[in-house]
Design an enzyme around this catalytic site. Structure first.
Site, PDB file in Angstrom:
ATOM      1  CE  LYS A   1      -2.174  -1.144   3.820  1.00 56.37           C
ATOM      2  NZ  LYS A   1      -1.458  -2.419   4.106  1.00 56.37           N
ATOM      3  NE  ARG A  14      -4.997  -1.684   9.359  1.00 56.08           N
ATOM      4  CZ  ARG A  14      -3.873  -1.051   8.964  1.00 56.08           C
ATOM      5  NH1 ARG A  14      -3.917   0.192   8.582  1.00 56.08           N
ATOM      6  NH2 ARG A  14      -2.745  -1.683   8.978  1.00 56.08           N
ATOM      7  NE  ARG A  37       7.052  -2.086   6.506  1.00 58.41           N
ATOM      8  CZ  ARG A  37       5.722  -2.136   6.508  1.00 58.41           C
ATOM      9  NH1 ARG A  37       5.035  -1.677   5.481  1.00 58.41           N
ATOM     10  NH2 ARG A  37       5.067  -2.652   7.531  1.00 58.41           N
ATOM     11  NE  ARG A  66       5.416   0.042  10.331  1.00 60.42           N
ATOM     12  CZ  ARG A  66       4.264  -0.142   9.714  1.00 60.42           C
ATOM     13  NH1 ARG A  66       4.099   0.300   8.483  1.00 60.42           N
ATOM     14  NH2 ARG A  66       3.271  -0.770  10.305  1.00 60.42           N
ATOM     15  NE  ARG A  83       1.607  -4.953  11.592  1.00 62.48           N
ATOM     16  CZ  ARG A  83       2.810  -4.757  11.041  1.00 62.48           C
ATOM     17  NH1 ARG A  83       3.896  -5.268  11.607  1.00 62.48           N
ATOM     18  NH2 ARG A  83       2.929  -4.045   9.958  1.00 62.48           N
TER      19      ARG A  83
END
Ligand code: ADP
Ligand code: AMP
Length: 215
Positions: free
Chosen positions: A13, A90, A129, A162, A173
């Protein structure tokens, strides 16, 4: 043009939002980024949201709805050609509140993009990431490494990762995503509003699918 971009954590995203934002002059609003900004500025909202985010849980609906609607109604810059909302709604409750608040107004949604990626791909994406805290560019140590290790190609700043991008938080998650966000995707699909993008593909192929989807 107003767009929602949806998908599991790590589905791309943020990566494609940067390109959409530049190409179509959209105001990119990532609820995750808004929370992280509030956390680093130690605002009341940030302090309240931090424990949920660090544990990998969704922030309560009421807090998210207030933050998003306040932004859209009072803080959105006027010089864009619409918004690109990334990471919201969400839950079905968020989707309902959002629909009621935007229906028949300039804030009504034109396109809903769904970045479809099988769950087994997401772990490597999330754990690999890295991002630039200065310019926001997103990298991946496995799939999109910077030219110089841990340094942003664009601005030369050191990259960071993160705190919620760890295995334990990712499990929560993903299970929250299945339980709470998948029903929102199904709802939009049932109403014929969802544009499904195969996001388990090369960057250029994904971009060309997105361009086709929004015409
Ligand atoms: P999201 O915002 O949905 O959580 P990101 O855009 O931050 O996801 O992407 C998660 C990670 O996956 C990043 O490290 C990014 O570089 C990488 N990534 C995104 N799209 C692809 C792709 N098509 N192929 C390989 N890696 C990708
Ligand atoms: P993201 O950057 O989209 O991966 O979001 C990071 C974290 O922020 C999520 O794991 C949630 O804890 C929180 N968050 C972001 N958007 C929402 C939302 N719409 N509803 C609830 N929590 C959210």
């Amino acid at each position: 043009m107003n767009i929602l971009i949806m998908g599991a954590p790590g589905s791309g995203k943020g990566t494609f939002s940067s390109r959409l934002k530049e190409t179509y002059n959209l105001d990119h609003i990532s609820t995750g980024d808004l929370f992280r900004e509030n956390i680093s500025n130690s605002t009341e909202l940030g302090i309240e949201a931090k424990s949920y985010i660090d544990a990998g849980h969704l922030v309560p609906d009421d807090l998210v709805n207030r933050m998003v609607l306040d932004y859209l109604k009072n803080k959105m810059p006027k010089d864009n050609d619409g918004y690109l909302l990334d990471g919201y709604p969400r839950t079905l409750e968020q989707a309902k509140t959002f629909k009621e608040a935007t229906k028949g107004t300039d804030l009504d949604v034109d396109h809903i993009l769904y970045m479809d990626v099988p769950h087994d791909i997401l772990k490597k994406r999330i754990l690999g990431r890295r991002s630039c805290p200065e310019c926001g560019e997103i990298y991946n140590i496995y799939f999109k490494a910077p030219q110089k290790e841990n340094v942003c190609d664009h601005c030369g700043h050191e990259l960071s990762y993160r705190s919620d991008d760890n295995e334990e938080s990712l499990k929560i998650r993903l299970s929250d995503y299945d339980a709470l966000t998948q029903p929102v995707i199904d709802f939009y699909a049932d109403h014929g509003q969802l544009k499904k993008i195969n996001a388990d593909a090369d960057f250029d192929d994904i971009w060309s699918d997105i361009e086709k989807a929004i015409g």
